[in-house]
Design a protein around this motif. Structure first.
Motif, mmCIF file in Angstrom:
data_model
loop_
_atom_site.group_PDB
_atom_site.id
_atom_site.type_symbol
_atom_site.label_atom_id
_atom_site.label_comp_id
_atom_site.label_asym_id
_atom_site.label_seq_id
_atom_site.Cartn_x
_atom_site.Cartn_y
_atom_site.Cartn_z
ATOM 1 N N UNK A 65 0.874 -1.167 0.000
ATOM 2 C CA UNK A 65 0.000 0.000 0.000
ATOM 3 C C UNK A 65 0.909 1.214 0.000
ATOM 4 N N UNK A 66 0.583 2.168 -0.875
ATOM 5 C CA UNK A 66 1.435 3.343 -1.058
ATOM 6 C C UNK A 66 0.582 4.605 -1.116
ATOM 7 N N UNK A 67 1.260 5.737 -1.149
ATOM 8 C CA UNK A 67 0.582 7.019 -1.314
ATOM 9 C C UNK A 67 0.197 7.204 -2.784
ATOM 10 N N UNK A 68 -0.604 8.210 -3.055
ATOM 11 C CA UNK A 68 -1.018 8.507 -4.423
ATOM 12 C C UNK A 68 0.193 8.796 -5.309
ATOM 13 N N UNK A 69 1.139 9.570 -4.782
ATOM 14 C CA UNK A 69 2.337 9.920 -5.551
ATOM 15 C C UNK A 69 3.163 8.674 -5.882
ATOM 16 N N UNK A 70 3.323 7.784 -4.919
ATOM 17 C CA UNK A 70 4.069 6.552 -5.168
ATOM 18 C C UNK A 70 3.321 5.665 -6.161
#
Length: 187
Positions: A65-70
């Motif tokens: 699970x990552x951020x939107x940017x990642x």
């Protein structure tokens, strides 16, 4: 009788809230795989708080699970949480957007990434309602908090109508439980 009815109604209400949760196997039969069209997979689904995403994948993959940017750049170095065990579930605990990628950057660039928008569960208790609901193990009052000036208006608990050894309260609760469980299957 009122105590039994209240406990029964609260139990049925609790069951109807939990029956709405869905466990989604990401990619359905194809699973979390580079050949799965994950954008199409999400199109007919509505994700709500309380649902769960289950990722099933081979040892060639992982899920992070990552951020939107990642997510947008397939950056796999700064992850929120990750798993490589092949059978991983992520509960959807809050409304908002969630982003998942394969830990192999080339797989992510090839489309092995997932964005889901999680909506508020309309059947869930709001924080204000939850705060006023009885806690588990809480004791309910055994008698009214105020005395009645009209004794004829007070119905003793032993006055429950019993037909064939089954109380009317039990029949009503059974019927309400049946209706609630049926509604779960229809949703």
């Amino acid at each position: 009788m009122a105590k039994q009815l209240l406990v029964g109604v609260l139990a049925i209400f609790g069951l109807t809230l939990t029956c709405k949760a869905t466990v989604y196997t990401v990619g359905d039969n194809s699973g979390w795989d580079i050949s799965t069209d994950l954008d199409t997979w999400t199109m007919d689904k509505r994700f709500v708080v309380g649902d769960m995403l289950m990722f099933q994948f081979s040892s060639y993959h992982s899920v992070s699970e990552v951020t939107k940017q990642s997510y947008e750049g397939c950056n796999t170095t700064n992850v929120l949480q990750s798993s490589s065990n092949g059978n991983t579930s992520f509960p959807l605990t809050a409304p908002g957007d969630r982003y998942f990628v394969c830990g192999n950057k080339l797989h992510c660039l090839g489309g092995m990434k997932l964005h889901v928008h999680v909506e508020e569960n309309q059947g869930a208790l709001s924080p204000a309602t939850a705060a006023s609901a009885p806690e588990s193990g809480a004791t309910l009052p055994t008698s009214p908090s105020t005395k009645s000036d009209n004794p004829s208006a007070v119905v003793p608990s032993s006055a429950v109508l019993v037909h064939g050894g089954i109380s009317v309260v039990s029949l009503v609760l059974g019927f309400v439980g049946f209706v609630a469980s049926t509604m779960c299957w229809l949703v």
